[in-house]
Design an enzyme around this catalytic site. Sequence first.
Site, PDB file in Angstrom:
ATOM      1  N   SER A 283       0.964  -0.878   0.166  1.00  0.00           N
ATOM      2  CA  SER A 283       0.252   0.121  -0.165  1.00  0.00           C
ATOM      3  C   SER A 283       0.718   1.441   0.253  1.00  0.00           C
ATOM      4  CB  SER A 283      -0.954   0.152   0.879  1.00  0.00           C
ATOM      5  OG  SER A 283      -2.012   1.555   1.553  1.00  0.00           O
TER       6      SER A 283
ATOM      7  N   TYR B  74      -1.996  -0.411  10.540  1.00  0.00           N
ATOM      8  CA  TYR B  74      -1.989  -0.802   9.246  1.00  0.00           C
ATOM      9  C   TYR B  74      -1.008  -0.637   8.053  1.00  0.00           C
ATOM     10  CZ  TYR B  74      -3.707  -0.955   4.329  1.00  0.00           C
ATOM     11  OH  TYR B  74      -3.895  -1.842   2.975  1.00  0.00           O
TER      12      TYR B  74
END
Length: 194
Positions: A86, A99
């Site tokens: 990501s 995350y």
Amino acid sequence: CPGIEPLCLDLADWDATEAAVGAAGPFELLVNNAAVAMLQPFLQVTREAVERSFDVNFRAVLHVSQIVARQMIAQGLPGAIVNVSSQASQRALRDHAVYCSTKSALDMLSKVMAMELGPHKIRVNTVNPTVVMTDMGRINWSDPQKSAAMINRIPLGKFAEVDDVVNSILFLLSDKSAMTTGSSLMVDGGFLVS
């Protein structure tokens, strides 16, 4: 897709994963795409969020990749592994402490894998997208006020669609990227340059 057999299992269960994936080979290509995003402010991060996130976003990738790479090496097969990371591995995002951390860990794991598996002709790369309009993306970015702040930082002015990420993965799996390993392909619409 012909030749693709889905395996439904809890990747956090190492024994079940070992049995199912170990019996499914041989492999030439692997895409690690399972992930969870349990968003919490830093001061409210729970143990459950940390454990679940690292189990799925990091440990499962390490474990599945070990199983597949061992099979590739045992059979003398070259291969390619793409880990879906990501943009959050590169930039801090509010409420994304866990995350962001799992995706940063995944980027470094991928580099180490590329270094150690390269002599076996196994390439390892990451694709690092911005928000992608999957079910999870819609759940976490459905608030127009929240999404507007993110979209305003993306020079192309939009979130990624699934095909944007799929096409990047297909490139990294293909022979067209035969000299690419240990790299992170940003699919972020320019987010990281803004």
